[in-house]
Design an enzyme around this catalytic site. Structure first.
Site: not given
Ligand code: 3PY
Ligand code: MG
Length: 269
Positions: A47, A188
């Site tokens: 990211h 996520d």
């Molecule tokens: C998430 O929390 O999804 C991550 O990948 C942390 O950056």
């Molecule tokens: Mg993530």
């Protein structure tokens, strides 16, 4: 320096990490000079906007501080894992796993035969390993065969549990030989189980339960657990809960917070 993250994980200790999304080795140095308890640095190629060349430079900058550089690759991409390890990363973090097979592939791409099928091109990888893992000897004492023999056991393989499918298969994933750490991506994971984090200090109970079940699965399989945090307070809390590989703050979040505090304090004129 030897692999500081791996040493901490082998002791069962908590290891705090800084998280770099933006390019620049001066940024790396500024972050790593800020505290003595930074054990590892995550270089975020999933990211963040970090290129391959920049990854090489950041790895060297981190290793010079005795901090273990870990590269977050894009999913379980074989070519990225290969490039990160050849660049001298002390470990890789593979995001967005779905299945046990995905976890096996991450191990396959991270290890030389017989454990895996990492390609063996000794020039760059051996030089980098010699710089970063002196194992008490001088740089020149590490040869090709030393590297071949030491690499599989000297590098950390971490996978992210952050999909519904991986959560449902977490025991099978934890049992995959060669996986060292189950690392939770709470953002996520929250989105994928229908309980997104709206306020990071107040995750919903369903997400808290999911996080606990991942830690329990890691523990039962004798693996380390890890989690992404964006404040020191959260990191401390997870350390008290027995998590091992704990990210503590991200460059972008720290910068934004510090800038907004300063400008808010200055007020309107
Ligand atoms: C998430 O929390 O999804 C991550 O990948 C942390 O950056
Ligand atoms: Mg993530």
């Amino acid at each position: 320096a030897a692999n500081r993250l791996q040493k901490a994980l082998k002791r069962g200790a908590s290891a705090f990490g800084a998280w770099q999304m933006l390019p620049g080795t001066n940024l790396t140095r500024t972050m790593l000079r800020s505290a003595a308890n930074i054990d590892w640095l995550l270089i975020d190629m999933e990211h963040g906007n970090i290129s391959d060349d920049m990854m090489h430079e950041i790895i060297a900058a981190a290793a010079a501080y005795g901090v273990s550089p870990v590269v977050r690759v894009i999913e379980g991409q074989a070519w990225m894992i290969k490039r990160a390890l050849d660049a001298g990363a002390h470990g890789i973090l593979a995001p967005v796993l779905e299945t046990e097979e995905d976890a096996k592939n991450v191990v396959r791409y991270s290890k030389y035969p017989p454990e895996g099928n990492r390609g063996f091109e000794p020039l760059l990888a051996v030089d980098k390993f010699a710089e970063l893992h002196p194992h008490g000897g001088s740089v020149k004492q590490i040869g090709t065969i030393d590297y071949l023999q030491q690499a599989n056991g000297s590098l950390v393989t971490a996978v992210m549990i952050e999909t519904k499918s991986a959560l449902e298969r977490v025991k099978e994933i934890a049992a995959v030989p060669g996986i060292d750490v189950l690392f939770i991506g709470p953002f996520d994971l929250g989105v994928n189980i229908g309980h997104p984090i709206l306020d990071p200090s107040k995750p919903e109970q369903e997400l808290i339960d999911a996080i606990q079940s991942i830690q329990a699965a890691a523990h039962a399989a004798g693996k380390a657990s890890g989690i992404y945090c964006d404040t020191g307070e959260q990191a401390r809390e997870y350390a008290h809960k027995g998590f091992h590989m704990i990210s503590t703050v991200t460059d972008m979040i720290a910068l934004r917070k510090a800038f907004s505090q300063a400008f808010n304090a200055a007020g309107e004129h």
